[in-house]
Design a protein around this motif. Structure first.
Motif, PDB file in Angstrom:
ATOM      1  N   GLU A   1     -21.912 -34.825  -7.500  1.00  0.00           N
ATOM      2  CA  GLU A   1     -21.024 -34.432  -8.592  1.00  0.00           C
ATOM      3  C   GLU A   1     -19.640 -35.065  -8.481  1.00  0.00           C
ATOM      4  O   GLU A   1     -19.017 -35.425  -9.486  1.00  0.00           O
TER       5      GLU A   1
ATOM      6  N   ARG B   1     -33.567 -35.114  -8.237  1.00  0.00           N
ATOM      7  CA  ARG B   1     -32.164 -35.474  -8.409  1.00  0.00           C
ATOM      8  C   ARG B   1     -31.692 -36.420  -7.305  1.00  0.00           C
ATOM      9  O   ARG B   1     -30.976 -37.384  -7.567  1.00  0.00           O
TER      10      ARG B   1
ATOM     11  N   ASN C   1     -25.440 -31.911  -3.317  1.00  0.00           N
ATOM     12  CA  ASN C   1     -25.092 -31.720  -4.732  1.00  0.00           C
ATOM     13  C   ASN C   1     -23.615 -31.990  -4.979  1.00  0.00           C
ATOM     14  O   ASN C   1     -23.242 -32.592  -6.000  1.00  0.00           O
TER      15      ASN C   1
ATOM     16  N   PHE D   1     -34.513 -30.579  -7.147  1.00  0.00           N
ATOM     17  CA  PHE D   1     -33.545 -31.151  -6.204  1.00  0.00           C
ATOM     18  C   PHE D   1     -34.039 -32.490  -5.687  1.00  0.00           C
ATOM     19  O   PHE D   1     -33.272 -33.467  -5.613  1.00  0.00           O
TER      20      PHE D   1
END
Length: 460
Positions: free
Chosen positions: A210, A244, A206, A241
């Motif tokens: 980002e 993503r 993650n 998740f």
């Protein structure tokens, strides 16, 4: 070629017959393993005698074995290490079952309680571990000669040096920078070395998503990673998740576990999550399930849920022998709906010590996380469960601190909180109090993220 989902080549596709055949194979190996641990007079033999075993021959069947109490857990493991340090001058445990000069490789837990617990490997243990982990790499589509990137912590964790060595033994090319290097350096090294596979915690994945645009001026999709392999914390099996990762990296995502006492399991590349395929039934009994309350064996049938007792079937050095892992597993026995492979699959439901009891409702943090992640892209995915005292008992209401997405206006936070509270009530049968926080409020970690915060511990 051996099917890693069925390494013992069992013919039956009937779930009950399949598990029965596995049981017969397990017990044949366990006979020798029981004699091996019986030779350890400092730890295992006294434990077996206390359980009513006067000779290895007293254990006549797999059922006899499964009725034995746990012989090790995290607490007794640490105590064994302390006693061996005092008595013999080494911290590898009274349960060490090879001469000290045969203990050639070490891995450890993170030592968050102040003292690590060691995994000890003999040369033979290490060779078998490399072979078993090679099955996992192959199932994930990694091929000899591929460059892989290692963003797990390298500080003695099983997923650290042990995995790097296993990748090298498999003839892959691991770039072992490690989580300790930090996100900016990891992104630059990935850009430079062009790996096709990434090993990292969901938290690290993650963070890479980002921060890539700011750190390297491009999204992670431009890095060319085709496979993302995650372990170490909940998340890799959660639909939000997985979606993503597919969207941001353009990669397949795999949930996996392995490395401890010849254990290996990996989810398939199916878009939907169907648990982790167990790849080491010939070397390890990882899903020996017991009732967490009564500690009695649970039949190993499709859909069974229980606390996992871990036993290496032919492990030499300080083996897991009826080791109470604290993991709550759900098993599936049969054909995988995602890839069609037949065998046993496992899901980690939670841990015995992080179960929350809220007015008679029992729930694990991963289930709460799963609900919250359904609200992406309105939330960042970062959350904390804030308790006044350690679990399991929770005085309602349960408080959830949930971080908003960076582009969600503050005026929308109240509606978001209400929507999450309603959805949790709908799916998990209790209603929490949700506090929405600005994006970036919760600390990030490239290693394991703890979902539970205890007020007294946070104050310290």
């Amino acid at each position: 070629m051996t099917d890693p989902n069925n390494p013992l080549a069992i013919d039956s596709r009937d779930p009950a017959e399949y598990q029965a055949a596995l049981g017969r194979h397990r017990f044949e190996k366990l006979k020798q393993q029981i004699r091996h641990v019986w030779s350890n007079v400092d730890y295992f033999r006294p434990k077996l005698i206390a359980a009513g075993v006067s000779s290895p021959d007293d254990i006549r069947s797999l059922d006899d074995f499964r009725r034995l109490p746990a012989m090790l857990d995290k607490v007794s493991h640490r105590q064994s290490q302390e006693e061996s340090l005092a008595r013999y001058g080494h911290p590898f445990g009274l349960h060490l079952t090879v001469p000290l000069d045969q203990a050639v490789h070490l891995a450890a837990t993170s030592g968050t309680t102040g003292q690590p617990t060691f995994y000890v490997f003999s040369p033979r243990d290490l060779e078998i571990s490399h072979r078993v982990l090679g099955r996992l790499f192959a199932q994930a589509g990694i091929r000899p000669g591929d460059t892989t990137f290692h963003a797990f912590g390298l500080s003695l964790w099983l997923a650290g040096v042990t995995y790097v060595q296993a990748l090298e033994a498999y003839c892959a090319r691991p770039v072992a920078l490690g989580a300790e290097a930090g996100v900016p350096k990891i992104l630059r090294y990935i850009e430079f070395t062009r790996p096709t596979a990434l090993f990292a915690t969901p938290s690290m994945v993650n963070q890479l998503i980002e921060r890539a645009p700011k750190e390297i001026g491009k999204p992670v999709a431009a890095l060319g990673i085709k496979r993302v392999l995650c372990a170490g914390e909940p998340g890799a099996g959660l639909p939000a998740f997985r979606q993503r990762v597919r969207e941001e990296f353009g990669a397949e995502v795999f949930d996996f576990m392995g490395g401890a006492w010849h254990n290996a399991a990996l989810s398939c590349a199916s878009p939907d999550y169907h648990g982790m395929h167990y790849l080491s039934d010939d070397t390890c009994f990882r899903y020996d399930l017991i009732d967490p309350a009564t500690k009695q064996p649970i039949p190993l049938t499709d859909g069974a849920v229980g606390e996992a007792i871990h036993t290496g079937l032919d492990y030499q050095a300080a083996p897991a022998f009826r080791y109470a892992t604290g993991d709550i597993l759900k098993i599936h026995v049969g054909t995988c709906p995602g890839c069609g492979a037949f065998g046993t699959r496992m899901e980690v439901v939670g841990r015995v010590d992080d179960m929350l009891a809220i007015k008679g409702v029992k729930v694990y943090p991963a289930a709460i996380q799963n609900v919250v992640l359904q609200f992406q892209p309105r939330v960042s995915g970062e959350l904390r469960i804030r308790l006044d005292r350690p679990p399991p008992k929770v005085e309602p209401p349960l408080r959830l601190a949930i971080e908003a997405a960076p582009d969600l206006p503050e005026a929308a936070w109240a509606d978001l909180a209400g929507d999450i509270e309603h959805r949790v009530r709908e799916l998990l049968t209790f209603r929490p109090v949700v506090d929405i926080l600005p994006h970036g409020s919760l600390p990030r970690s490239g290693q394991k993220t703890k979902l539970i915060e205890i007020a007294s511990q946070a104050a310290n």
